[in-house]
Design an enzyme around this catalytic site. Structure first.
Site, short mmCIF file in Angstrom:
data_model
loop_
_atom_site.label_atom_id
_atom_site.label_comp_id
_atom_site.label_asym_id
_atom_site.label_seq_id
_atom_site.Cartn_x
_atom_site.Cartn_y
_atom_site.Cartn_z
N HIS A 177 0.86 -1.19 0.00
CA HIS A 177 0.00 0.00 0.00
C HIS A 177 0.89 1.23 0.00
CE1 HIS A 177 -3.35 2.29 2.42
NE2 HIS A 177 -3.12 2.83 1.25
N MET B 9 1.40 4.81 0.32
CA MET B 9 0.87 6.12 0.75
C MET B 9 1.97 7.13 0.52
SD MET B 9 -1.10 4.76 4.11
CE MET B 9 -0.19 3.22 4.09
N ASP C 85 -9.42 -1.15 4.79
CA ASP C 85 -8.15 -0.92 5.50
C ASP C 85 -8.35 0.19 6.53
OD1 ASP C 85 -5.54 -0.79 6.28
OD2 ASP C 85 -4.78 0.03 4.39
#
Ligand code: DX5
Ligand code: ZN
Length: 228
Positions: A70, A72, A179
């Site tokens: 993921h 970010m 999530d």
């Protein structure tokens, strides 16, 4: 309800990073299908976590495990290839980051990696819909990204339901990930709304027995899918 397999993805952010090899083994033996790896750059989110090295290390420690990364980060297009080469199986990039999402998703897929589009709680689904044909998974944040251990935002659930309806109607083969704040109390509503991948960090790693915690999460999720 979801017609796709329910997958549990412990988030490594919640693990004891001082003993990463032991934690990797614990996850492998827990019965969880995926491992979720949160990469934070201190710009896209107000926190810094880990980078390419963590993915490479977990690939080495975990053999064939599915690594769900993921990103970010502000410029996911700039780093996507590095993460794929390090061993990512799935790369989730944020719609809100500084890049052309369509182009990034396409290039991730071209390299044989699963492409995921992540959206923040405040982001409207209509902005993601045109990109769905380029995605293998849609990650709906149920906390504002940046930190583990935050409370679940149930106001995101209608968006998940709408996404699942669109995906079914269009016959897209897309998984929906939730999530943030996922635990035994919040997972049933996620599954009931149509999500099928459950990322969970602080909840799972707070339990003394990870395998039991994964089994419990799976059982409440499966029960919610049966009862709709
Ligand atoms: C938050 C991360 C999450 C986090 C989830 O920005 O994207 O993956 O690890 O942690 P919990 O389950 O503690 O909310
Ligand atoms: Zn995450």
């Amino acid at each position: 309800m979801t017609n796709r397999p329910i997958l549990i993805a412990p988030s490594i952010l919640g693990a004891d990073l001082g003993c990463i090899d032991r934690e990797a083994k614990r996850i492998q033996e827990s019965g969880a299908e995926w491992v979720h790896i949160d990469v934070m750059d201190g710009h896209f989110v107000p926190n810094i976590s880990f980078g390419v090295n963590m993915v490479r290390t977990l690939r080495r420690l975990m053999g064939e495990a599915t690594l769900d990364v993921h990103l970010m980060i502000e410029q996911p297009d700039r780093y996507a290839n590095d993460f794929i080469e390090a061993g990512a199986d799935c790369l989730n990039i944020h719609l809100e980051a500084r890049h052309q999402s369509a182009r990034t998703l396409e290039s991730i897929r071209q390299k044989g990696c699963r492409a995921g589009l992540a959206i923040n709680p405040a982001t409207l689904l209509k902005h993601a819909v045109p990109l769905l044909p380029l995605c293998d998974q849609l990650l709906c944040m149920t906390v504002n990204p940046g930190f583990g251990g935050q409370p679940f935002m149930k106001e995101v659930l209608p968006k998940i339901r709408e996404a699942r309806e669109i995906i079914l109607r269009q016959n897209y083969q897309i998984d929906i990930t939730v999530d943030g704040g996922v635990n035994d109390e919040t997972a049933p509503s996620c599954i009931g709304s149509g999500a099928n991948i459950l990322v969970s960090g602080s909840h799972l790693f707070a339990q003394p027995d990870l395998a039991q915690a994964v089994a419990k999460l799976r059982s409440v999720a499966t029960a919610a899918n049966v009862s709709g």
